[in-house]
Design an enzyme around this catalytic site. Structure first.
Site, mmCIF file in Angstrom:
data_model
loop_
_atom_site.group_PDB
_atom_site.id
_atom_site.type_symbol
_atom_site.label_atom_id
_atom_site.label_comp_id
_atom_site.label_asym_id
_atom_site.label_seq_id
_atom_site.Cartn_x
_atom_site.Cartn_y
_atom_site.Cartn_z
ATOM 1 N N SER A 257 0.822 -1.201 0.000
ATOM 2 C CA SER A 257 0.000 0.000 0.000
ATOM 3 C C SER A 257 0.854 1.247 0.000
ATOM 4 O O SER A 257 2.009 1.241 0.415
ATOM 5 C CB SER A 257 -0.897 0.011 1.233
ATOM 6 O OG SER A 257 -0.065 0.180 2.372
ATOM 7 N N LYS A 258 0.221 2.305 -0.481
ATOM 8 C CA LYS A 258 0.866 3.608 -0.568
ATOM 9 C C LYS A 258 1.378 4.072 0.791
ATOM 10 O O LYS A 258 2.374 4.756 0.876
ATOM 11 C CB LYS A 258 -0.190 4.611 -1.062
ATOM 12 C CG LYS A 258 0.242 5.326 -2.325
ATOM 13 C CD LYS A 258 -0.589 6.552 -2.556
ATOM 14 C CE LYS A 258 -1.917 6.208 -3.220
ATOM 15 N NZ LYS A 258 -2.608 7.297 -3.824
ATOM 16 N N ARG A 259 0.646 3.687 1.834
ATOM 17 C CA ARG A 259 1.022 4.154 3.165
ATOM 18 C C ARG A 259 2.431 3.718 3.558
ATOM 19 O O ARG A 259 3.095 4.368 4.325
ATOM 20 C CB ARG A 259 0.012 3.660 4.211
ATOM 21 C CG ARG A 259 -0.932 4.745 4.646
ATOM 22 C CD ARG A 259 -2.066 4.212 5.466
ATOM 23 N NE ARG A 259 -2.948 3.378 4.651
ATOM 24 C CZ ARG A 259 -3.272 2.129 4.935
ATOM 25 N NH1 ARG A 259 -2.794 1.564 6.017
ATOM 26 N NH2 ARG A 259 -4.063 1.446 4.146
ATOM 27 N N GLN A 260 2.865 2.577 3.026
ATOM 28 C CA GLN A 260 4.182 2.082 3.435
ATOM 29 C C GLN A 260 5.291 2.387 2.422
ATOM 30 O O GLN A 260 6.405 1.918 2.572
ATOM 31 C CB GLN A 260 4.104 0.581 3.714
ATOM 32 C CG GLN A 260 3.206 0.280 4.889
ATOM 33 C CD GLN A 260 3.512 -1.050 5.528
ATOM 34 O OE1 GLN A 260 4.588 -1.591 5.410
ATOM 35 N NE2 GLN A 260 2.529 -1.592 6.216
ATOM 36 N N GLY A 261 4.981 3.123 1.392
ATOM 37 C CA GLY A 261 6.042 3.454 0.429
ATOM 38 C C GLY A 261 5.464 3.748 -0.936
ATOM 39 O O GLY A 261 4.238 3.759 -1.111
#
Ligand code: GLU
Length: 484
Positions: A257-261
């Site tokens: 996911s975008k949240r992690q990179g």
């Protein structure tokens, strides 16, 4: 269609909802590798029938990212191979005609349920802890009821009439034998009330009309496949083979996911990754060539690609490994090619220089950087004289006798006929010997005066790249600053 039905034809079918996700790149790449491996055709088809999700500019974005990665397609937008158009919103009549055909043959039916009724049904199902599903209410309307509703212009959709007493079985190349009972499948909407088809109808109609032999796509589509099989059956068409690719995971094994990179190909491009490295890295997410190596240029990936050996288990997207791989590709690239690629990256950092000078700078630093941006950020001293100097390093390596030595060396450099790094090294070492100081007592202050830093590439190579004039000018101006 130009090809015979036996030759491999595969497609990448993105929905233009934004950028190309690295998962999308992996899907595109596996399709591409499979097509090239089998001398087949690789198609790109844009699935934009959900107009609420389509984003302006997304098609060009996705095609641009594919181009940057070197995944050239044989048929697709702007490249007709006889099956176009390859953008679904330009094929609406085809879907409408096919939906009608299914209604006429009894494999689909009109549904006039209002959104309010559907919402009530959904809530009832939820209350009973059942998966939300349409209650197949309109399946039992009489012909007259249907005709009256149509004549009165009542809003409607067309739904698939799932055979509830049948088992739907198929074989997935990666997951093996799959089966599901008809009664658990929803009567999928095929045509929406706005006259647009749903993904399911458009996807299989196009896969058939475009002669697709293998559907290679993400695991998230595995649950939809039985419905697709039913559609093929309803049309009397032979389904393609299916291969569902494993999920991409964050290092903590949650869904990528975008949240992690970063998840967009364009983010990696903007950060100075090389397309070859990204493609190599993404190719190994879920599949491995037979050897022990990690570095496989595209040609070798093609030569070794084997759909049957793709893993079922999710694949971890490890950015550290990608960085390592990028560093390897930077090292393998020749200096002039890298220099050409770097020009625009450097320009963003307000650095301009002759390509020939950049190539020499590249040669000096390419073993020390992981991305093109690292290069731009760590090479400033090659393009500008330093403004700031490492004070701790200065205190440690600068003493009363240093200015004289630096001034003497500046003079000797001026007099050198051969300004190669060997000759520079000889000059420094001979000077050290004649004055009885250790070479290190000269090397550190020179590095400081020339770069402002305590660490960096080999000093003699660095001086050779800077050139005589720049070196001497920097040394003299540093001495002047010290005297103030
Ligand atoms: N349009 C679908 C997507 O964006 C394609 C799925 C498929 O390949 O069938 O993922």
């Amino acid at each position: 269609m130009n090809n015979t039905t036996s030759s491999v034809r595969v497609r990448f079918a993105p929905s233009p909802t934004g950028y190309l996700h690295v998962g999308g790149l992996r899907t595109a790449l596996y399709n591409y590798l499979f097509a090239r491996r089998n001398n087949g055709a690789f198609l790109v088809r844009i699935e934009d029938t959900d107009q609420t999700r389509s984003v302006e500019g997304a098609i060009e974005n996705i095609l641009d990212a594919l181009r940057w990665c070197g995944l050239e397609f044989d048929e697709g937008p702007g490249k007709d191979g006889g099956c176009g158009p390859y953008i679904q919103s330009q094929r609406l009549e085809t879907y409408a005609a096919h939906a009608k055909q299914l209604v006429e043959s009894g494999a689909a039916y009109y549904c006039f349920c209002t959104p309010e009724r559907l919402e009530t049904v959904r809530r009832q199902m939820q209350a009973q802890k059942l998966p939300p599903m349409y209650d197949r209410h309109c399946r039992t309307l009489t012909e007259t009821e249907v005709r009256d509703n149509l004549n009165n212009g009542v809003a409607h959709v067309i739904r698939l009439k799932v055979p509830i007493h049948e088992e739907i079985a198929f074989n997935d190349v990666i997951h093996g034998a799959m089966k599901v009972q008809g009664h658990v499948l929803d009567d999928q909407v095929l045509m929406k009330s706005d006259g647009f088809p749903t993904y399911h109808l458009a996807n299989i109609v196009d896969d058939h009309l475009m002669g697709i032999t293998h559907v290679i796509r993400g695991d998230e589509w595995l649950p939809s496949t039985p419905k697709h099989i039913l559609l093929y059956r309803a049309f009397g068409w032979q389904p393609p083979l299916f291969a569902h690719l494993p999920l991409l995971l964050n290092p903590d094994r949650s869904k990528l996911s975008k949240r992690q990179g970063d998840v967009a190909v364009e983010d990696y491009r903007a950060k100075g990754f090389l397309p070859e490295a990204l493609v190599n890295f993404v190719a190994l997410l879920g599949w491995n060539p037979t050897g022990e190596r990690e570095l496989y240029p595209l040609e070798e990936l093609i030569a070794q690609f084997d759909l049957e050996r793709v893993n079922k288990a999710g694949a971890v997207f490890d950015v550290k490994k990608l960085l390592w791989m990028n560093a390897q590709y930077i090292r393998m690239k020749d200096d002039n090619t890298l220099a050409a690629q770097l020009q625009s990256v450097l320009a963003k950092n307000n650095i301009t220089a002759e390509p020939e000078y950049i190539a020499r700078a590249v040669h000096l630093l390419k073993d020390r950087v992981e991305t093109l941006n690292d290069f731009a950020e760590s090479s400033d001293f090659l393009f500008h004289a330093p403004h700031a100097f490492d004070e701790a390093y200065m205190r440690k390596h600068w003493n009363d006798s240093t200015p004289v030595a630096v001034a003497d060396l500046a003079e000797r450099f001026t007099a050198l006929t051969d300004f190669s790094h060997e000759s520079i090294e000889r000059t420094v070492r001979e000077y050290a010997e004649s004055t009885g100081v250790k070479p290190a007592a000269l090397i550190h202050p020179l590095r400081l005066a020339l770069t402002g830093k305590g660490v960096g590439p080999g000093l003699f190579e660095l001086i050779a790249v800077l050139g005589r004039e720049e070196t001497v000018a920097r040394l003299n101006s540093f001495l002047e600053i010290q005297q103030k």
